[in-house]
Design a protein around this motif. Structure first.
Motif, mmCIF file in Angstrom:
data_model
loop_
_atom_site.group_PDB
_atom_site.id
_atom_site.type_symbol
_atom_site.label_atom_id
_atom_site.label_comp_id
_atom_site.label_asym_id
_atom_site.label_seq_id
_atom_site.Cartn_x
_atom_site.Cartn_y
_atom_site.Cartn_z
ATOM 1 N N PRO A 1 57.607 34.210 16.755
ATOM 2 C CA PRO A 1 58.945 33.948 17.781
ATOM 3 C C PRO A 1 60.121 34.459 16.591
ATOM 4 C CG PRO A 1 57.319 32.417 17.364
ATOM 5 C CD PRO A 1 57.498 32.424 16.784
ATOM 6 N N TYR B 1 60.184 25.995 19.025
ATOM 7 C CA TYR B 1 58.587 26.719 20.752
ATOM 8 C C TYR B 1 58.774 26.374 21.883
ATOM 9 C CZ TYR B 1 57.012 28.680 16.375
ATOM 10 O OH TYR B 1 56.669 29.963 14.601
ATOM 11 N N PHE C 1 60.661 27.910 23.792
ATOM 12 C CA PHE C 1 60.056 29.400 23.921
ATOM 13 C C PHE C 1 58.897 29.613 25.558
ATOM 14 C CE2 PHE C 1 59.542 33.980 23.216
ATOM 15 C CZ PHE C 1 58.334 33.698 22.615
ATOM 16 N N VAL C 2 57.405 29.183 24.849
ATOM 17 C CA VAL C 2 56.923 29.524 25.146
ATOM 18 C C VAL C 2 56.905 29.355 26.906
ATOM 19 C CG1 VAL C 2 54.057 28.106 25.878
ATOM 20 C CG2 VAL C 2 55.225 29.245 23.654
ATOM 21 N N ASN D 1 59.206 32.136 28.285
ATOM 22 C CA ASN D 1 57.857 33.249 28.670
ATOM 23 C C ASN D 1 56.548 33.114 29.916
ATOM 24 O OD1 ASN D 1 57.947 35.569 27.719
ATOM 25 N ND2 ASN D 1 57.384 34.559 25.781
ATOM 26 N N THR E 1 42.450 29.967 14.089
ATOM 27 C CA THR E 1 43.489 30.388 15.981
ATOM 28 C C THR E 1 44.591 30.459 14.774
ATOM 29 O OG1 THR E 1 44.125 28.703 14.724
ATOM 30 C CG2 THR E 1 42.666 28.685 16.929
ATOM 31 N N ALA F 1 46.373 34.049 16.491
ATOM 32 C CA ALA F 1 47.514 34.608 16.444
ATOM 33 C C ALA F 1 48.161 35.890 15.668
ATOM 34 C CB ALA F 1 48.446 32.807 15.808
ATOM 35 N N LEU G 1 47.733 39.115 17.830
ATOM 36 C CA LEU G 1 48.154 38.762 18.946
ATOM 37 C C LEU G 1 49.739 39.288 19.111
ATOM 38 C CD1 LEU G 1 46.978 36.079 20.351
ATOM 39 C CD2 LEU G 1 46.850 38.104 21.381
ATOM 40 N N ILE G 2 50.424 38.527 17.620
ATOM 41 C CA ILE G 2 51.928 38.667 17.110
ATOM 42 C C ILE G 2 52.049 40.010 16.610
ATOM 43 C CG2 ILE G 2 53.443 37.710 16.230
ATOM 44 C CD1 ILE G 2 53.018 34.801 16.353
ATOM 45 N N TYR H 1 52.168 36.625 23.758
ATOM 46 C CA TYR H 1 52.652 35.689 21.964
ATOM 47 C C TYR H 1 53.294 34.673 22.609
ATOM 48 C CZ TYR H 1 56.212 37.660 18.687
ATOM 49 O OH TYR H 1 56.646 37.549 17.674
ATOM 50 N N SER H 2 52.940 34.118 24.144
ATOM 51 C CA SER H 2 52.662 32.683 24.051
ATOM 52 C C SER H 2 51.713 32.005 23.711
ATOM 53 C CB SER H 2 52.724 32.581 25.660
ATOM 54 O OG SER H 2 54.544 33.378 26.403
ATOM 55 N N ALA I 1 49.401 33.230 21.437
ATOM 56 C CA ALA I 1 49.757 32.779 19.978
ATOM 57 C C ALA I 1 50.711 31.921 19.073
ATOM 58 C CB ALA I 1 50.618 34.823 18.887
ATOM 59 N N VAL I 2 51.717 31.558 19.951
ATOM 60 C CA VAL I 2 52.907 30.226 19.617
ATOM 61 C C VAL I 2 52.128 29.244 20.133
ATOM 62 C CG1 VAL I 2 55.285 29.493 20.180
ATOM 63 C CG2 VAL I 2 54.851 31.241 20.217
ATOM 64 N N PHE J 1 49.415 28.350 19.648
ATOM 65 C CA PHE J 1 48.319 28.446 18.345
ATOM 66 C C PHE J 1 48.851 28.025 17.161
ATOM 67 C CE2 PHE J 1 44.747 28.397 20.074
ATOM 68 C CZ PHE J 1 43.988 29.673 21.041
#
Lengths: 388, 159
Positions: A147, A252, A255-256, A259, A300, A304, A307-308, B43-44, B46-47, B49
């Motif tokens: 991120p 994080y 951020f999450v 989002n 995981t 991740a 996904l990123i 993204y969420s 992934a973060v 994790f």
């Protein structure tokens, strides 16, 4: 010698210095009956002694999901786990006599000094683990995404590119240089340690396994700091690492929820406050933080990463599309001119430039840790397919 | 070797700066649409994790500092407490201070991993060249200056 007890009870003559008393005094776990039979024959017994029952209880193999989960989350560390966690330890932890894993020590001491030297120089010649360039680039890309990249464009806009690009480049080079410093210091110390070890190997094997101060400690960053700067330096380094990682986690945590809030808002129209998402996220993270062996996080992590990468490529695609559509709808410029037009609309110098120092430092920090982890010195983070 | 990779990184960043650079968190400034939503969700997740991995060093260091013997149950308690403390801080600084928080963390934390290595190297390497020694000293002082300066400006511009 009593014969009526069969083989269960074995009465030995009192003197314990006979050569055959080694049969009685030692019992090696996992041996079979042959030694006992031979002892019986030697001593004239009718039947061999039964092997003593193992004292250590066999550890339960976890069956079923619930107990597997429990075992993963709560139970004690394995050797590998201990080795992974040793990256952040230093001599003070060893003083407390934490865990001494003989296998691990043997692994450390096992390779001959010359072999290890050749190994390390070989690795240096080949670069990152994996050898080939594509593997290295993939590894770097994998480590790059995270991120933190998302914060950069806004920082660029705030700072203006005349300031931003030089600062970013300089900070990256500075971080590269300092991680090289660490690596060199590590190599030097490692070879010194090995020399010391080779000199003392024969006589001090047992004391090494017992973990005295001169034993082969894992050469981690805090350990290097201790050797260079004393226990104060070590404390500062340790707290710095902890604070930095905690700060990343903090971002994080911010951020999450933001989002998730916007995406759920788009999907369902409900405006759930980010605080709700924060609580949800914490509820997931707290059990995850109980995990001791971070190698179990590998699947995981890979997920991740994927996904990123997906997210980043979409962002990139959008950026490309935006950059190639002209500002005014009916101009006939070709693509490159459009790009330049966009470029000129960016401000070269803007107010928020001092903030950019921090942002670039933070991104360079990730490069720093990545460089350290690429170098196979387990200096900072264990390489298990990480993403930052 | 890896410098190539780092320049790749910069290329990506610069390109992204062209297209969409409106809001702090980049993904919130993508246009509304299915694709953008999937990106945000991905993204969420992934973060979420990668969070434990990031937290791992902090947890390790804090737990070892607190307990001198590894009580494993106790470690869980400490980890949970740490995560909750972080959550509280995040809660307090949630809106509009995201950028500032991340910068502060970088300013105070990074130089420690940035000013110290040259010093460590200077001390530990027995046959260090004078070039290298001076390079180390310059780097360390630049790091200290940057740290002090940007911390000061960030704090003064916070409110």
């Amino acid at each position: 010698m009593s014969r009526e007890n069969g083989g269960d009870l074995f009465v030995m003559p009192v003197s314990y210095d006979t050569p055959t008393n080694k049969h009685v005094k030692t019992y090696t776990a996992g041996e079979d009956n042959s030694r006992l039979k031979q002892a019986a024959k030697e001593l004239g017994l009718e039947r061999a002694r039964k092997p003593r029952r193992q004292v250590r209880k066999r550890t339960r193999q976890a069956k079923g999901f619930g107990s597997v989960l429990q075992q993963v989350l709560l139970e004690a560390a394995t050797t590998e786990d201990a080795r992974v966690r040793s990256v952040y330890m230093s001599h003070t932890d060893f003083d407390h006599d934490f865990f001494i894993s003989a296998d691990w020590m043997a692994e450390e001491l096992g390779a001959l000094p010359e072999e290890e030297e050749a190994e390390i120089s070989d690795l240096e010649a080949h670069g990152a683990a994996g050898g080939t360039l594509t593997a290295a680039v993939l590894g770097i890309i994998k480590g790059m995404v995270g991120p933190a990249i998302l914060f950069l464009p806004h920082a660029f806009a705030n700072a203006g590119y005349l300031i931003a690009i030089p600062i970013l480049c300089t900070s990256t080079f500075m971080f590269l240089y300092s991680s090289t410093c660490l690596l060199d210091a590590w190599r030097v110390q490692k070879s010194l340690d090995r020399k010391k070890l080779a000199m003392t190997r024969d006589t001090e094997m047992t004391s090494l396994i017992n973990g005295t101060k001169k034993s082969p400690l894992p050469l981690s960053y805090p350990e290097l700091a201790y050797r260079a700067l004393g226990s104060h330096g070590e404390m500062i380094v340790k707290s710095g690492i902890a604070l930095m990682q905690a700060g990343v986690c903090l971002t994080y945590l911010i951020f999450v929820p933001q989002n998730l809030r916007t995406s759920v808002q788009i999907m369902t129209g409900m405006d759930i406050s980010p605080n709700v998402w924060l609580i949800l996220m914490v509820a997931i993270q707290v059990p995850l933080s109980w995990l001791r062996d971070i190698r179990r996080l590998t699947p995981t992590n890979l997920l991740a990463n994927v996904l990123i990468l997906y997210g980043l490529s979409i962002c990139l695609g959008y950026a490309f599309r935006e950059a190639s559509t002209p500002n005014t709808p009916d101009s006939n410029l070709n693509t490159w001119d459009v790009v330049i037009q966009h470029f000129q609309s960016l401000r070269p110098f803007a107010d928020g430039w001092y903030l950019f120092i921090g942002t670039s430092v933070r991104d360079s920090y990730q490069l720093f840790t990545l460089h350290l982890s690429c170098s196979d010195s387990y200096l900072f983070v264990f390489r298990i397919g990480l993403t930052f | 070797m890896s410098v190539i990779g780092f320049y790749l990184f910069f290329g990506i960043i610069n390109w992204m700066a062209f297209g969409s650079n409106v809001r702090t968190v980049l993904t919130t400034s993508l246009p509304v649409g299915v694709l953008a939503t999937t990106v945000q969700l991905a993204y969420s997740v992934a973060v979420i994790f990668t969070f434990p991995l990031q937290n791992f060093p902090a947890l390790e260091i804090v737990c070892r500092a607190f307990s001198s013997r590894s009580f494993f149950a106790r470690r869980n308690v400490i980890s949970s407490c740490l995560v909750c403390v972080l959550a509280v801080v995040a809660f307090a600084t949630m809106d509009s201070l995201d950028k500032v928080v991340s910068l502060m963390g970088s300013l105070l934390g990074c130089p420690i991993a940035f000013v110290f290595p040259p010093l460590i190297h200077s001390r530990l390497d027995p046959n260090i060249s004078t070039h290298r020694l001076w390079g180390n000293r310059i780097l360390a002082s630049v790091g200290v200056a940057a740290m002090v300066y940007s911390a000061y400006t960030t704090i003064s511009a916070w409110k």
